[in-house]
Scaffold this motif. Structure first.
Motif, PDB file in Angstrom:
ATOM      1  N   SER B   3      46.648  39.324  45.141  1.00 44.19           N
ATOM      2  CA  SER B   3      45.952  38.709  44.016  1.00 44.19           C
ATOM      3  C   SER B   3      45.601  37.278  44.401  1.00 44.19           C
ATOM      4  CB  SER B   3      46.889  38.724  42.803  1.00 44.19           C
ATOM      5  OG  SER B   3      46.202  38.245  41.685  1.00 44.19           O
ATOM      6  N   ARG B   4      44.322  36.945  44.358  1.00 39.94           N
ATOM      7  CA  ARG B   4      43.899  35.595  44.745  1.00 39.94           C
ATOM      8  C   ARG B   4      42.948  35.013  43.713  1.00 39.94           C
ATOM      9  NH1 ARG B   4      43.730  36.277  50.701  1.00 39.94           N
ATOM     10  NH2 ARG B   4      45.958  36.414  51.176  1.00 39.94           N
ATOM     11  N   LYS B   5      43.087  33.701  43.543  1.00 42.78           N
ATOM     12  CA  LYS B   5      42.103  32.997  42.708  1.00 42.78           C
ATOM     13  C   LYS B   5      40.992  32.490  43.622  1.00 42.78           C
ATOM     14  CE  LYS B   5      45.387  31.497  39.217  1.00 42.78           C
ATOM     15  NZ  LYS B   5      46.209  30.369  38.754  1.00 42.78           N
ATOM     16  N   PHE B  31      40.138  42.135  37.669  1.00 45.15           N
ATOM     17  CA  PHE B  31      39.810  40.705  37.711  1.00 45.15           C
ATOM     18  C   PHE B  31      40.171  40.052  36.394  1.00 45.15           C
ATOM     19  CE2 PHE B  31      36.242  42.825  35.843  1.00 45.15           C
ATOM     20  CZ  PHE B  31      35.809  41.959  34.850  1.00 45.15           C
ATOM     21  N   ASN B  32      40.357  38.737  36.482  1.00 49.76           N
ATOM     22  CA  ASN B  32      40.605  37.931  35.290  1.00 49.76           C
ATOM     23  C   ASN B  32      39.754  36.675  35.431  1.00 49.76           C
ATOM     24  OD1 ASN B  32      41.677  36.741  33.025  1.00 49.76           O
ATOM     25  ND2 ASN B  32      43.441  35.898  34.132  1.00 49.76           N
ATOM     26  N   ILE B  33      38.728  36.576  34.590  1.00 52.00           N
ATOM     27  CA  ILE B  33      37.807  35.435  34.716  1.00 52.00           C
ATOM     28  C   ILE B  33      38.446  34.179  34.113  1.00 52.00           C
ATOM     29  CG2 ILE B  33      35.584  34.477  33.993  1.00 52.00           C
ATOM     30  CD1 ILE B  33      34.412  37.247  34.226  1.00 52.00           C
ATOM     31  N   LEU B  34      38.492  33.134  34.919  1.00 49.77           N
ATOM     32  CA  LEU B  34      39.065  31.865  34.473  1.00 49.77           C
ATOM     33  C   LEU B  34      37.964  30.931  33.990  1.00 49.77           C
ATOM     34  CD1 LEU B  34      41.503  31.458  37.470  1.00 49.77           C
ATOM     35  CD2 LEU B  34      42.094  32.186  35.176  1.00 49.77           C
ATOM     36  N   LYS B  35      36.795  31.093  34.583  1.00 49.35           N
ATOM     37  CA  LYS B  35      35.701  30.179  34.220  1.00 49.35           C
ATOM     38  C   LYS B  35      34.402  30.762  34.746  1.00 49.35           C
ATOM     39  CE  LYS B  35      33.407  26.157  33.767  1.00 49.35           C
ATOM     40  NZ  LYS B  35      33.211  25.392  32.545  1.00 49.35           N
ATOM     41  N   ALA B  36      33.373  30.740  33.937  1.00 49.69           N
ATOM     42  CA  ALA B  36      32.070  31.203  34.397  1.00 49.69           C
ATOM     43  C   ALA B  36      31.012  30.286  33.827  1.00 49.69           C
ATOM     44  CB  ALA B  36      31.825  32.635  33.928  1.00 49.69           C
ATOM     45  N   GLU B  49      40.414  35.505  39.151  1.00 45.84           N
ATOM     46  CA  GLU B  49      41.525  36.015  39.907  1.00 45.84           C
ATOM     47  C   GLU B  49      41.207  37.479  40.210  1.00 45.84           C
ATOM     48  OE1 GLU B  49      45.195  35.470  37.884  1.00 45.84           O
ATOM     49  OE2 GLU B  49      46.359  35.662  39.722  1.00 45.84           O
ATOM     50  N   LEU B  50      41.247  37.832  41.488  1.00 47.38           N
ATOM     51  CA  LEU B  50      40.865  39.178  41.920  1.00 47.38           C
ATOM     52  C   LEU B  50      42.115  39.870  42.462  1.00 47.38           C
ATOM     53  CD1 LEU B  50      38.300  40.931  42.219  1.00 47.38           C
ATOM     54  CD2 LEU B  50      38.061  40.023  44.535  1.00 47.38           C
ATOM     55  N   THR B  51      42.369  41.072  41.960  1.00 42.15           N
ATOM     56  CA  THR B  51      43.612  41.767  42.300  1.00 42.15           C
ATOM     57  C   THR B  51      43.320  43.205  42.735  1.00 42.15           C
ATOM     58  OG1 THR B  51      44.717  40.477  40.591  1.00 42.15           O
ATOM     59  CG2 THR B  51      45.917  42.370  41.433  1.00 42.15           C
ATOM     60  N   GLY B  52      44.035  43.673  43.771  1.00 42.99           N
ATOM     61  CA  GLY B  52      43.871  45.071  44.189  1.00 42.99           C
ATOM     62  C   GLY B  52      44.627  45.335  45.482  1.00 42.99           C
ATOM     63  N   GLU B  53      44.487  46.573  45.994  1.00 44.43           N
ATOM     64  CA  GLU B  53      45.089  46.910  47.290  1.00 44.43           C
ATOM     65  C   GLU B  53      44.417  46.070  48.370  1.00 44.43           C
ATOM     66  OE1 GLU B  53      47.685  48.683  47.721  1.00 44.43           O
ATOM     67  OE2 GLU B  53      47.784  49.417  45.654  1.00 44.43           O
ATOM     68  N   ARG B  54      45.207  45.736  49.392  1.00 47.39           N
ATOM     69  CA  ARG B  54      44.731  44.855  50.448  1.00 47.39           C
ATOM     70  C   ARG B  54      43.369  45.285  51.025  1.00 47.39           C
ATOM     71  NH1 ARG B  54      46.128  39.801  52.901  1.00 47.39           N
ATOM     72  NH2 ARG B  54      44.132  39.583  53.913  1.00 47.39           N
ATOM     73  N   GLU B  55      43.272  46.582  51.405  1.00 50.29           N
ATOM     74  CA  GLU B  55      42.014  46.978  52.076  1.00 50.29           C
ATOM     75  C   GLU B  55      40.839  47.003  51.093  1.00 50.29           C
ATOM     76  OE1 GLU B  55      42.207  51.716  52.649  1.00 50.29           O
ATOM     77  OE2 GLU B  55      43.901  50.634  53.517  1.00 50.29           O
TER      78      GLU B  55
END
Lengths: 386, 135
Positions: B3-5, B31-36, B49-55
């Motif tokens: 999970s990375r911002k 995903f979790n949008i922090l600002k758009a 913030e984008l989250t998922g399996e590595r590949e």
């Protein structure tokens, strides 16, 4: 038993003066009472650090060979006023380079203006000077260009017609779009309230009737020593006052002067006010001699006892209408939130309270060490009801 | 799972493309949008913030790069030049996450970069221009 400037200066010179800041005197008067505080304390130091647009510097660049009678001059492409004798020029804090986009793409950024130039000069950075003239028999030269630093200048004098406003407006924006002002970015529908005063620490809050401040008062100016030389422009000697004598709005101002060469870039900071222009943040500290009990009572003023008018900068202010949305005290402002017309609004300051505190502390040290004597005014600044 | 911002910047032609939809549907990312925001020049900025399996995550990032979306980690985005900040505090009301706040005892401005979502609201509004975007 009232004290005189001479008596206090004798104590300062011997390193025996009792000096406290405008914050410290509050508790001291509360604990000991004003009569005892007046006997025990010799000087109260104040401070303020904020954007002061009516600031500038007189520079004498020294004569060239052959000589030039400067008609027009630019420092880092910023125009300096040359309508003085041969090599005297004046640069103001809000001047911008002629090619700057200004507000053509609103809000303009005003990245480098007169304030930044003054800070760079004080920091000893190289400045590019360009000067032109029409040529005369005694001043034949028509063009002159040189990279110089403040050390190359014959004279560099900070000379500002209006600094240290006694009190100031609190700005809000009642319109439905963001506006960009010299008090900062104001969000629509009164999204924030911005102010600019060190309140209880601010110089002219602590001597509201100018009972001690006048022509010749020696002050902390831009990290060095300076002087009050006149009331500032727009000085109002007879403002509306609260029960403690503190003006409820703008009111008094100072004209100040000092040798730029002994000042410091930490205390003269060029600033870019988004959508408004360039300016200079100036550090000023004024020592208040405690000549009598009446004066110490004034210095014991607290934030909660000082109010400022709340003004709509989207309408009343630009249209020069006197109406306000009420008044608010500095304790509330400095807490970060105020309530206006039933709505809670976050507050922000354009001037730095922590820097003001540092200035009052530095001036206190200078006086305690005996290195800074009080300047007794030749004449006090104008005030009605003194 | 990772999970990375991250901060995405994309030019006008991409503003009306369903990029995030593809990240979810084709790459199984959440995903979790922090600002758009979309600027007047129609450049889009998205902090999320984008989250998922590595590949899946790596493939999703490759997909974004193939669209010429500029990607940057968001944690190092905004910095304060401590020598320039005068602690006036005029920025604090503009900060949407309270990453900038006034310590009421010292009256100095704290900058908590963990709270910062790199929206950039403070950058141009700071009088001594102490806040800077780091790319």
């Amino acid at each position: 038993m009232p004290k005189t400037f001479q008596e206090i200066n004798e104590k300062i010179a011997k390193g025996q003066a009792v000096v406290v800041t405008a914050e410290e005197i509050i508790d001291l008067v509360e604990e000991k009472g004003s009569a005892r505080a007046a006997r025990e304390v010799d000087v109260v130091t104040t401070g303020t650090f904020g954007a002061m647009c009516s600031s500038g510097a007189v520079l004498n660049i020294g004569h060239t060979t052959p000589k030039i009678r400067i008609q027009k001059a630019w420092l880092n492409e910023i125009a300096a006023y040359g309508g003085l004798a041969a090599v005297d020029i004046y640069v103001g804090a809000t001047e911008m380079p002629e090619h700057d986009p200004l507000n053509s793409e609103h809000p303009g950024e005003f990245r480098y203006g007169g304030g930044h130039l003054i800070q760079d000069l004080v920091a000893g950075k190289p400045i590019h000077l360009k000067a032109t003239s029409y040529g005369t028999d005694c001043y034949p030269r028509k063009e002159f260009e040189k990279d110089l630093t403040i050390h190359d200048l014959k004279d560099a004098t900070l000379l500002s017609p209006r600094n240290a406003y006694q009190n100031y407006n609190v700005a809000v924006n009642g319109s439905d779009k963001t506006i960009y002002t010299y008090l900062g970015v104001l969000k629509p529908h009164m999204g924030n309230a911005n102010y600019s005063s060190a309140g209880q620490l601010s110089p002219l809050m602590n001597d509201p009737f100018f009972k001690t401040i006048g022509i010749g008062t020696r002050i902390f100016l831009g990290g060095g020593v300076g002087y009050v030389f006149w009331p500032g422009t727009q000085h109002d000697p007879d403002p509306e006052r609260n029960a403690l004598g503190v003006p409820k709005g703008g009111a008094g101002t100072l004209s100040v002067v000092g040798d730029l060469k002994q000042m410091h870039p930490e205390w003269l900071v060029g600033v870019s006010l988004l959508g408004y222009g360039a300016s200079l943040m100036v550090g000023i500290g004024v020592p208040i001699p405690i000549l009598n009990e009446d004066i110490v009572r004034h210095t014991a003023i607290r934030d909660e006892d000082i109010v400022a008018p709340i003004v709509d900068y989207s309408d009343a202010y630009p249209n020069a209408r006197p109406e306000t949305l009420g008044e608010i005290d500095y304790r509330s402002l400095r807490s970060g939130r105020i309530t206006l017309m039933g709505k809670e609004i976050p507050t922000a300051s354009m001037s730095s309270y922590s820097k003001a505190r540092e200035i009052a502390g530095t001036l206190k040290e200078w006086i305690q060490k005996g290195s800074f004597l009080l300047g007794e005014p030749t004449e006090l600044l104008p005030a009605v009801g003194r | 799972m990772i999970s990375r911002k991250i901060v995405l910047r994309f030019a006008a032609p991409l503003v009306d493309q369903p990029i995030i939809y593809h990240l979810v549907k084709d790459y199984d990312l959440s995903f979790n949008i922090l600002k758009a925001s979309i600027s007047p020049q129609e450049e889009g900025v998205l902090v999320f913030e984008l989250t998922g399996e590595r590949e899946n995550y790596d493939a999703g990032i490759q997909y974004l790069k193939s669209l010429d979306v500029q990607i940057q980690p968001f944690s190092e985005d905004v910095r304060r030049d401590e020598n320039k900040c005068t602690h006036c505090g005029v920025c604090v009301v503009l900060c949407p996450t309270k990453a900038l706040s006034v310590d009421r005892a010292t009256m100095r401005v704290n900058f908590d970069s963990d709270q910062c979502i790199a929206c950039g609201a403070c950058i141009r509004a700071c009088p001594p221009r102490a806040m800077e975007m780091v790319f």
